[in-house]
Design an enzyme around this catalytic site. Structure first.
Site, PDB file in Angstrom:
ATOM      1  N   HIS A   1     -10.632  -5.138  -4.712  1.00  0.00           N
ATOM      2  CA  HIS A   1      -9.163  -5.941  -4.174  1.00  0.00           C
ATOM      3  C   HIS A   1      -9.859  -6.414  -3.358  1.00  0.00           C
ATOM      4  O   HIS A   1      -9.819  -6.183  -1.731  1.00  0.00           O
ATOM      5  CB  HIS A   1      -7.944  -4.635  -4.211  1.00  0.00           C
ATOM      6  CG  HIS A   1      -7.487  -4.282  -4.252  1.00  0.00           C
ATOM      7  ND1 HIS A   1      -6.716  -3.804  -5.606  1.00  0.00           N
ATOM      8  CD2 HIS A   1      -8.340  -2.584  -5.054  1.00  0.00           C
ATOM      9  CE1 HIS A   1      -6.373  -2.953  -6.423  1.00  0.00           C
ATOM     10  NE2 HIS A   1      -6.929  -1.345  -5.821  1.00  0.00           N
TER      11      HIS A   1
ATOM     12  N   ASN B   1      -3.211  -7.195  -8.563  1.00  0.00           N
ATOM     13  CA  ASN B   1      -2.569  -6.840  -7.642  1.00  0.00           C
ATOM     14  C   ASN B   1      -2.934  -8.109  -6.295  1.00  0.00           C
ATOM     15  O   ASN B   1      -2.690  -7.688  -5.196  1.00  0.00           O
ATOM     16  CB  ASN B   1      -2.402  -6.080  -7.035  1.00  0.00           C
ATOM     17  CG  ASN B   1      -3.602  -5.014  -6.313  1.00  0.00           C
ATOM     18  OD1 ASN B   1      -4.329  -5.485  -6.524  1.00  0.00           O
ATOM     19  ND2 ASN B   1      -2.960  -4.114  -5.286  1.00  0.00           N
TER      20      ASN B   1
ATOM     21  N   LYS C   1      -5.594  -4.017 -16.338  1.00  0.00           N
ATOM     22  CA  LYS C   1      -5.338  -2.632 -15.787  1.00  0.00           C
ATOM     23  C   LYS C   1      -3.722  -2.331 -15.573  1.00  0.00           C
ATOM     24  O   LYS C   1      -2.642  -3.509 -15.183  1.00  0.00           O
ATOM     25  CB  LYS C   1      -4.958  -3.246 -13.799  1.00  0.00           C
ATOM     26  CG  LYS C   1      -4.778  -2.591 -12.758  1.00  0.00           C
ATOM     27  CD  LYS C   1      -5.582  -0.760 -12.669  1.00  0.00           C
ATOM     28  CE  LYS C   1      -4.849  -0.423 -11.467  1.00  0.00           C
ATOM     29  NZ  LYS C   1      -5.674  -0.689 -10.122  1.00  0.00           N
TER      30      LYS C   1
ATOM     31  N   HIS D   1      -4.125   2.851 -12.816  1.00  0.00           N
ATOM     32  CA  HIS D   1      -4.071   4.486 -11.473  1.00  0.00           C
ATOM     33  C   HIS D   1      -2.670   4.914 -11.969  1.00  0.00           C
ATOM     34  O   HIS D   1      -1.749   4.695 -12.266  1.00  0.00           O
ATOM     35  CB  HIS D   1      -3.476   2.721 -10.337  1.00  0.00           C
ATOM     36  CG  HIS D   1      -2.831   3.610  -9.593  1.00  0.00           C
ATOM     37  ND1 HIS D   1      -3.660   3.228  -7.888  1.00  0.00           N
ATOM     38  CD2 HIS D   1      -1.616   4.200  -9.203  1.00  0.00           C
ATOM     39  CE1 HIS D   1      -3.073   3.688  -7.191  1.00  0.00           C
ATOM     40  NE2 HIS D   1      -1.877   4.626  -7.764  1.00  0.00           N
TER      41      HIS D   1
ATOM     42  N   HIS E   1      -9.956   6.117  -9.692  1.00  0.00           N
ATOM     43  CA  HIS E   1     -10.213   6.539  -8.838  1.00  0.00           C
ATOM     44  C   HIS E   1      -9.147   8.089  -9.285  1.00  0.00           C
ATOM     45  O   HIS E   1      -7.809   8.706  -8.320  1.00  0.00           O
ATOM     46  CB  HIS E   1      -9.770   6.366  -7.794  1.00  0.00           C
ATOM     47  CG  HIS E   1      -8.284   5.207  -7.870  1.00  0.00           C
ATOM     48  ND1 HIS E   1      -7.205   6.016  -8.825  1.00  0.00           N
ATOM     49  CD2 HIS E   1      -7.954   4.163  -7.163  1.00  0.00           C
ATOM     50  CE1 HIS E   1      -6.077   4.418  -8.534  1.00  0.00           C
ATOM     51  NE2 HIS E   1      -6.991   4.021  -7.755  1.00  0.00           N
TER      52      HIS E   1
ATOM     53  N   ASP F   1     -12.829   0.957  -5.031  1.00  0.00           N
ATOM     54  CA  ASP F   1     -11.640   0.629  -4.591  1.00  0.00           C
ATOM     55  C   ASP F   1     -11.783   0.073  -3.409  1.00  0.00           C
ATOM     56  O   ASP F   1     -10.826   0.420  -2.646  1.00  0.00           O
ATOM     57  CB  ASP F   1     -10.846   1.948  -4.635  1.00  0.00           C
ATOM     58  CG  ASP F   1      -9.347   1.723  -4.776  1.00  0.00           C
ATOM     59  OD1 ASP F   1      -8.993   0.435  -4.662  1.00  0.00           O
ATOM     60  OD2 ASP F   1      -8.159   2.272  -4.671  1.00  0.00           O
TER      61      ASP F   1
ATOM     62  N   ALA G   1      -1.507   1.145   2.294  1.00  0.00           N
ATOM     63  CA  ALA G   1      -2.357   2.437   1.893  1.00  0.00           C
ATOM     64  C   ALA G   1      -3.849   1.622   0.941  1.00  0.00           C
ATOM     65  O   ALA G   1      -3.825   0.711   0.647  1.00  0.00           O
ATOM     66  CB  ALA G   1      -2.301   3.163   0.179  1.00  0.00           C
ATOM     67  N   GLY G   2      -5.103   1.675   1.810  1.00  0.00           N
ATOM     68  CA  GLY G   2      -6.159   1.060   0.717  1.00  0.00           C
ATOM     69  C   GLY G   2      -7.320   1.545   2.315  1.00  0.00           C
ATOM     70  O   GLY G   2      -6.661   0.761   3.492  1.00  0.00           O
TER      71      GLY G   2
HETATM   72  O1  DOR Z   1      -4.350   3.007  -1.789  1.00  0.00           O
HETATM   73  C1  DOR Z   1      -5.248   1.987  -2.464  1.00  0.00           C
HETATM   74  N1  DOR Z   1      -4.911   0.546  -2.577  1.00  0.00           N
HETATM   75  N2  DOR Z   1      -4.649   2.054  -3.610  1.00  0.00           N
HETATM   76  C2  DOR Z   1      -4.390   1.221  -4.671  1.00  0.00           C
HETATM   77  O2  DOR Z   1      -4.808   2.110  -5.900  1.00  0.00           O
HETATM   78  C3  DOR Z   1      -4.454  -0.454  -4.594  1.00  0.00           C
HETATM   79  C4  DOR Z   1      -4.699  -0.443  -3.279  1.00  0.00           C
HETATM   80  C5  DOR Z   1      -4.312  -2.149  -2.178  1.00  0.00           C
HETATM   81  O3  DOR Z   1      -4.687  -3.145  -3.418  1.00  0.00           O
HETATM   82  O4  DOR Z   1      -4.028  -1.995  -1.361  1.00  0.00           O
END
Ligand code: DOR
Length: 450
Positions: A68, A100, A153, A185, A240, A311, A329-330
């Site tokens: 991303h 995204n 996606k 996802h 994932h 990811d 998250a990420g």
């Molecule tokens: O933890 C995540 N963050 N999982 C995802 O699938 C998207 C990602 C994000 O774009 O931040």
């Protein structure tokens, strides 16, 4: 005359009689005009330059099929320039980028806009996913055939952004009449919504994350989408995978479904990772306990898993420091993917041939990439050259991502990318970026009819 000869490296090549098998052989590689021209004993051949690869392993350029890079719209977190710089420093030569962003990549215009940015700024080869949603469901099979699109996606549960599709009718339209890969996802949106309160239970901490987004949320969603894919006989690549239950289920669906795991899920386990790193390791689907991690490793070594994707999902430190569950998250990961996996290799969790399958052969084959992913005459001269014995520390000053942090900072690893080569040109050597102006190209796919 060659432009460059890679001399004396141990190369990962196709078995001469059985191309499905990979062999390790000390041999030279001759490169001309950005492509592999000859593989053999080339010490007497004339060449403009040569690179001594003694004591090193020469791998096909590695492909990170899940990143991303946040551009356009969220460049304060990451952009294509920094994301790809991070990739090449980590030994990655090609990336598939996720939709995204802002705007999300849902239209032909949005896709073409990203490609235009990448053509001016990407340091490695690139392709982009087209996002699936209610608004574009019936046009996917047309837009997915744009050049440099790696497929569609589909988010079944919301993660960063608002792209989840839960409606049965829309899902049917998305999977019907499709020609190309759909990457998934897989977390069930309804279950995530109905359990959201569990993320808010006291004490408020990232430990709640795998409680809220539990294994069942992933399994329900995976069963649902595989059922629909069967109905239309369309291939899926499920991203994932994080649970033992999904691995058990997917064993029987490998004719239609390929499987990705991430280095994070293979390296970290709950609750310890949340004790140590709190929201910095909060991701979707979550890092779970050791019993799941063991099942993921078993799936890697048995050949059930097809690809490893990072990811790479950067957020700023300020955002990650927000109290859970407001923290996003990420985590970033394209640069640490290979060092972490080489360290696992040194700990005997997998071998180099398996790693090369997961990061080069399989993504290239599964997504039908043209002329890359193998060391083969006529293929692009992309290489990831590694020292399996180099001991290094992952340090923030080495990181090129705009967000410039990693949960793995301070970790010592054995195994390191020493040289990254694209189109026959060394662009990173011993952590130094040799040419900041170097640009990668769009990845070509054999299933796009032009
Ligand atoms: O933890 C995540 N963050 N999982 C995802 O699938 C998207 C990602 C994000 O774009 O931040």
């Amino acid at each position: 005359m060659f432009d460059l000869v890679l001399k004396n490296g141990v190369c990962l090549l196709n078995h001469p009689q059985n191309p499905k098998e990979i062999i390790e052989e000390q041999i030279d590689i001759g490169i001309k005009d950005g492509y592999i021209k000859e593989i053999g004993s080339l010490s007497k051949s004339s060449t403009a330059e040569s690179l001594d690869c003694s004591n090193l392993h020469v791998l096909p350029g590695l492909i990170d099929s899940q990143v991303h890079f946040r551009e356009p719209g969220l460049e304060y977190k990451e952009d294509i320039q920094h994301g790809t710089l991070s990739a090449i420093k980590g030994g990655i030569t090609a990336v598939f980028e996720m939709p995204n962003t802002n705007p999300a990549t849902m239209t032909r215009e949005a896709l073409d806009h990203k490609i235009q940015i990448a053509q001016k700024k990407s340091h490695c080869d690139f392709a982009f996913y087209l996002g699936a949603g209610k608004g574009n469901a019936s046009q996917l099979n047309e837009i997915e055939n744009r050049p440099f699109c790696c497929g569609v996606k589909l988010f079944l549960g919301n993660s960063t952004g608002n792209l989840a599709v839960d409606n049965e009718e829309t899902l049917n339209i998305i999977l019907k009449n499709r020609n190309r890969m759909t990457a998934i996802h897989s977390e069930d949106e309804q279950r995530l919504v109905s359990r959201k309160h569990l993320s808010e239970q006291k004490p408020l901490r990232a430990h709640n994350h795998p409680v809220w987004r539990d294994p069942e949320s992933a399994l329900i969603s995976t069963k649902r989408i595989v059922g629909l894919a069967r109905k239309y006989n369309t291939p899926l690549h499920i991203l994932h995978i994080s649970t033992k239950e999904e691995m058990e289920f997917l064993k029987d669906h490998k004719d239609l479904v390929s499987i990705e795991v991430t280095p994070q899920h293979l390296t970290l386990a709950a609750p310890d990772c949340y004790d140590r790193y709190a929201s910095y390791v909060q991701m979707n689907p979550p890092i779970r306990d050791e019993s799941h991690q063991k099942a993921l490793w078993k799936a890697v070594t048995s050949g059930l898993v097809d690809t490893i994707g990072s990811d790479h999902a950067p957020h700023t430190k300020e955002e990650k420091e927000k109290p859970y569950p407001q923290s996003p998250a990420g985590m970033p990961g394209t640069q640490t993917l290979l060092p972490l996996m080489l360290n696992h290799l040194n700990q005997k969790r997998l071998d180099l041939k398996t790693l090369v399958k997961l990061l080069a052969y399989n993504p290239a084959k599964r997504f039908k990439i043209k002329n890359q992913g193998q060391i083969k005459v006529g293929y692009k001269a992309h290489f990831t050259i590694v020292d399996l014995k180099a001991k290094r520390k992952i340090e923030s000053k080495w990181l090129a991502s705009k967000c410039a942090w990693s949960p793995f900072e301070g970790w010592s690893v054995v195994g390191w990318p020493m040289v990254t080569i694209l189109y026959g040109q060394p662009i990173v050597r011993e952590d130094e970026v040799l040419s900041k102006d170097f640009l990668g190209q769009g990845i070509e796919f054999t299933d796009i009819s032009t």
